[in-house]
Structure formats: structure tokens, C-alpha cells
Design a protein around this motif. Structure first.
Motif, mmCIF file in Angstrom:
data_model
loop_
_atom_site.group_PDB
_atom_site.id
_atom_site.type_symbol
_atom_site.label_atom_id
_atom_site.label_comp_id
_atom_site.label_asym_id
_atom_site.label_seq_id
_atom_site.Cartn_x
_atom_site.Cartn_y
_atom_site.Cartn_z
ATOM 1 N N VAL A 1 0.839 -1.200 0.000
ATOM 2 C CA VAL A 1 0.000 0.000 0.000
ATOM 3 C C VAL A 1 0.873 1.248 0.000
ATOM 4 N N LEU A 2 1.886 1.273 0.874
ATOM 5 C CA LEU A 2 2.771 2.431 0.960
ATOM 6 C C LEU A 2 3.546 2.649 -0.335
ATOM 7 N N ALA A 3 3.965 1.552 -0.968
ATOM 8 C CA ALA A 3 4.766 1.648 -2.184
ATOM 9 C C ALA A 3 3.904 1.798 -3.437
ATOM 10 N N GLU A 4 2.580 1.827 -3.252
ATOM 11 C CA GLU A 4 1.648 1.922 -4.371
ATOM 12 C C GLU A 4 1.870 0.798 -5.370
ATOM 13 N N GLU A 5 2.120 -0.391 -4.829
ATOM 14 C CA GLU A 5 2.271 -1.584 -5.642
ATOM 15 C C GLU A 5 0.993 -2.410 -5.544
ATOM 16 N N PRO A 6 0.700 -3.258 -6.527
ATOM 17 C CA PRO A 6 -0.449 -4.162 -6.415
ATOM 18 C C PRO A 6 -0.316 -5.030 -5.169
ATOM 19 N N SER A 7 -1.359 -5.102 -4.368
ATOM 20 C CA SER A 7 -1.301 -5.859 -3.131
ATOM 21 C C SER A 7 -1.083 -7.341 -3.401
ATOM 22 N N VAL A 8 -0.302 -7.976 -2.517
ATOM 23 C CA VAL A 8 -0.075 -9.408 -2.646
ATOM 24 C C VAL A 8 -1.384 -10.186 -2.540
ATOM 25 N N LEU A 9 -2.369 -9.614 -1.883
ATOM 26 C CA LEU A 9 -3.648 -10.300 -1.711
ATOM 27 C C LEU A 9 -4.455 -10.333 -3.003
ATOM 28 N N LEU A 10 -4.131 -9.463 -3.953
ATOM 29 C CA LEU A 10 -4.885 -9.392 -5.195
ATOM 30 C C LEU A 10 -4.239 -10.202 -6.312
ATOM 31 N N LYS A 11 -3.136 -10.872 -6.011
ATOM 32 C CA LYS A 11 -2.459 -11.675 -7.010
ATOM 33 C C LYS A 11 -2.922 -13.131 -6.894
ATOM 34 N N ARG A 12 -3.059 -13.798 -8.037
ATOM 35 C CA ARG A 12 -3.470 -15.201 -8.039
ATOM 36 C C ARG A 12 -2.380 -16.094 -7.456
ATOM 37 N N GLU A 13 -1.147 -15.649 -7.515
ATOM 38 C CA GLU A 13 -0.029 -16.438 -7.016
ATOM 39 C C GLU A 13 -0.217 -16.727 -5.524
ATOM 40 N N ILE A 14 0.119 -17.947 -5.108
ATOM 41 C CA ILE A 14 -0.090 -18.353 -3.718
ATOM 42 C C ILE A 14 0.757 -17.506 -2.779
ATOM 43 N N TYR A 15 0.136 -16.931 -1.770
ATOM 44 C CA TYR A 15 0.832 -16.129 -0.761
ATOM 45 C C TYR A 15 0.256 -16.419 0.623
ATOM 46 N N VAL A 16 -0.995 -16.015 0.840
ATOM 47 C CA VAL A 16 -1.638 -16.261 2.131
ATOM 48 C C VAL A 16 -1.691 -17.757 2.426
ATOM 49 N N SER A 17 -1.947 -18.552 1.400
ATOM 50 C CA SER A 17 -2.046 -20.002 1.590
ATOM 51 C C SER A 17 -0.742 -20.596 2.118
ATOM 52 N N ALA A 18 0.387 -20.034 1.708
ATOM 53 C CA ALA A 18 1.671 -20.523 2.200
ATOM 54 C C ALA A 18 1.795 -20.306 3.699
ATOM 55 N N ALA A 19 1.394 -19.116 4.168
ATOM 56 C CA ALA A 19 1.418 -18.842 5.605
ATOM 57 C C ALA A 19 0.443 -19.752 6.345
ATOM 58 N N LEU A 20 -0.708 -19.999 5.745
ATOM 59 C CA LEU A 20 -1.709 -20.875 6.350
ATOM 60 C C LEU A 20 -1.167 -22.291 6.517
ATOM 61 N N VAL A 21 -0.506 -22.797 5.496
ATOM 62 C CA VAL A 21 0.062 -24.148 5.575
ATOM 63 C C VAL A 21 1.120 -24.219 6.670
ATOM 64 N N GLY A 22 2.023 -23.246 6.706
ATOM 65 C CA GLY A 22 3.077 -23.264 7.709
ATOM 66 C C GLY A 22 2.552 -23.182 9.126
ATOM 67 N N ALA A 23 1.628 -22.250 9.366
ATOM 68 C CA ALA A 23 1.060 -22.100 10.701
ATOM 69 C C ALA A 23 0.280 -23.347 11.106
ATOM 70 N N ALA A 24 -0.452 -23.934 10.163
ATOM 71 C CA ALA A 24 -1.237 -25.130 10.473
ATOM 72 C C ALA A 24 -0.342 -26.321 10.803
ATOM 73 N N VAL A 25 0.755 -26.481 10.058
ATOM 74 C CA VAL A 25 1.690 -27.570 10.342
ATOM 75 C C VAL A 25 2.290 -27.405 11.734
ATOM 76 N N PHE A 26 2.686 -26.183 12.070
ATOM 77 C CA PHE A 26 3.263 -25.932 13.388
ATOM 78 C C PHE A 26 2.265 -26.214 14.509
ATOM 79 N N VAL A 27 1.069 -25.671 14.401
ATOM 80 C CA VAL A 27 0.060 -25.837 15.451
ATOM 81 C C VAL A 27 -0.335 -27.303 15.585
ATOM 82 N N ALA A 28 -0.492 -28.000 14.455
ATOM 83 C CA ALA A 28 -0.846 -29.418 14.501
ATOM 84 C C ALA A 28 0.259 -30.237 15.164
ATOM 85 N N ALA A 29 1.509 -29.922 14.826
ATOM 86 C CA ALA A 29 2.628 -30.645 15.434
ATOM 87 C C ALA A 29 2.683 -30.415 16.936
ATOM 88 N N GLN A 30 2.429 -29.173 17.357
ATOM 89 C CA GLN A 30 2.399 -28.874 18.789
ATOM 90 C C GLN A 30 1.257 -29.618 19.478
#
Length: 211
Positions: free
Chosen positions: A138-167
């Protein structure tokens, strides 16, 4: 950091530095001055963690430990000193991927430490990992990562889920955190290298009909 095991402190500082560097590189693209470099680095480095702490009613981490701001400042100075040539700008995505993977684990771990249920802890990991990047774009006036089809949020979701499940299954913190980090980074790296993306909405929209 209060409420977070010392095992994760190194990962937390590293995430702030790496995300801070990605913010400074975004400022470099716009040829901003050193003050703006520092501002971009600080907002990107601590933005996600700030939102997490406010939501789980924890002391805001960089207020309690201002050293985190120094980590972001160091990232800004490093980018300013060594420049932001074509090759360095090209690593912005990889720095962001490293920061995302680290922060997904740190965010989920701190949420668990504050008694947040497992499902919500995964969400806190995702917010911690992605919100700083959203602010940077937003500050850099670049297209938000959330508006790109490329996987971004899903990567964080997978990592957090693996960690929490392992714990939840009783795995020690270090193997759980490494497993979650590698899972998040692998998914994000695949998106960068091979253009992995999730399928879009298949139906027609009113705009499509009008066109």
C-alpha cells in the motif's frame, strides 16, 4: 519476548530484519530518501506482529522491546548502503518468502503461548506473516499481494497449520517450528518459481455479462 518461548526469539528478530529489508527494497524502487526507507522497513517489519498483539491482547512486542525497531533500522541501512540494483530488487520476493515463513510460525507460537485456541492461533500466524507485506505494498503503491493469483496467504496458512498441529500432537517446539517454516517456505517458493496458484472463481459476474 513476553509470552513467547526463548526458542523463537532468533526467528522473530530474523523475520523483522528480513521483512524490514523487503520494505526498504520497495522504497528503493521508488527512489525514496533514507527517512522513508526507515519508515517502510519499520512498518513492514513490525506491522503483522503489531496487529497480532492487539488482537490477542498482548503487550505490543516492539514497544516492550525497542530492539525490534533497531533490527528494522539495520535492514533499511543495509539496503541503503549496499544499493538496490536489479539483482537485489530481484531478491525482494525471496526475502518476503523467508519473512512470511518465519512470521507464520512466530505468530502462531505467540498466540498459543497466550492461550489462544489452535484454530485462532493459525489465523494469528497468517495475519502476522501477511499484514506487513500488505502495508508495504500500500505504501509503495504496488499491487497488493492479496490481489495476485499467485499463492501467498495459503503458504502462511500451511506453515502455521503444520506448526500448530505438530504442537497439538506433542512434538517439541524446535522440530515443530522447523517443519512449519519449511512447509510455508516450500509452498511460497513453488509459487515464485513455478507460478503455483489456486483456481479462481469459475462463474460469470455481472461485469462479464455487461462486457
Amino acid at each position: 519476548m513476553e509470552g513467547l518461548d526463548a526458542t523463537f526469539i532468533w526467528l522473530d528478530y530474523a523475520a523483522v530484519f528480513v521483512f524490514g529489508a523487503s520494505g526498504a527494497l520497495a522504497a528503493a524502487r521508488r527512489k525514496h530518501d533514507i527517512v522513508t526507507f526507515t519508515f517502510f522497513a519499520a512498518v513492514t517489519g513490525v506491522g503483522g506482529g503489531t496487529l497480532r498483539d492487539l488482537l490477542i491482547d498482548a503487550p505490543v512486542f516492539w514497544v516492550v522491546r525497542p530492539q525490534y525497531l533497531l533490527a528494522a533500522l539495520a535492514a533499511a541501512v543495509a539496503v541503503w548502503a549496499f544499493g538496490a540494483g536489479k539483482a537485489r530488487l530481484a531478491i525482494l520476493g525471496w526475502l518476503d518468502a523467508l519473512g512470511l515463513a518465519a512470521y507464520a510460525i512466530v505468530g502462531a507460537a505467540k498466540a498459543l503461548a497466550f492461550g489462544v485456541p489452535a484454530g485462532a492461533a493459525v489465523v494469528m500466524g497468517v495475519l502476522t506473516a501477511t499484514f506487513g507485506g500488505v502495508l508495504r505494498d500500500v505504501l509503495a503503491e504496488e499491487p497488493s499481494v492479496l490481489l495476485k493469483r499467485e499463492i501467498y496467504v495459503s503458504a502462511a496458512l500451511v506453515g502455521a497449520a503444520v506448526f500448530v498441529a505438530a504442537q497439538a500432537l506433542g512434538a517439541p517446539e524446535l522440530p515443530a517450528s522447523l517443519g512449519g517454516f519449511l512447509a510455508a517456505f516450500t509452498v511460497r517458493a513453488g509459487a515464485i518459481l513455478f507460478g503455483w496458484s489456486l483456481p479462481g472463481f469459475p462463474g460469470r459476474t455481472p461485469t462479464d455479462d455487461e462486457g
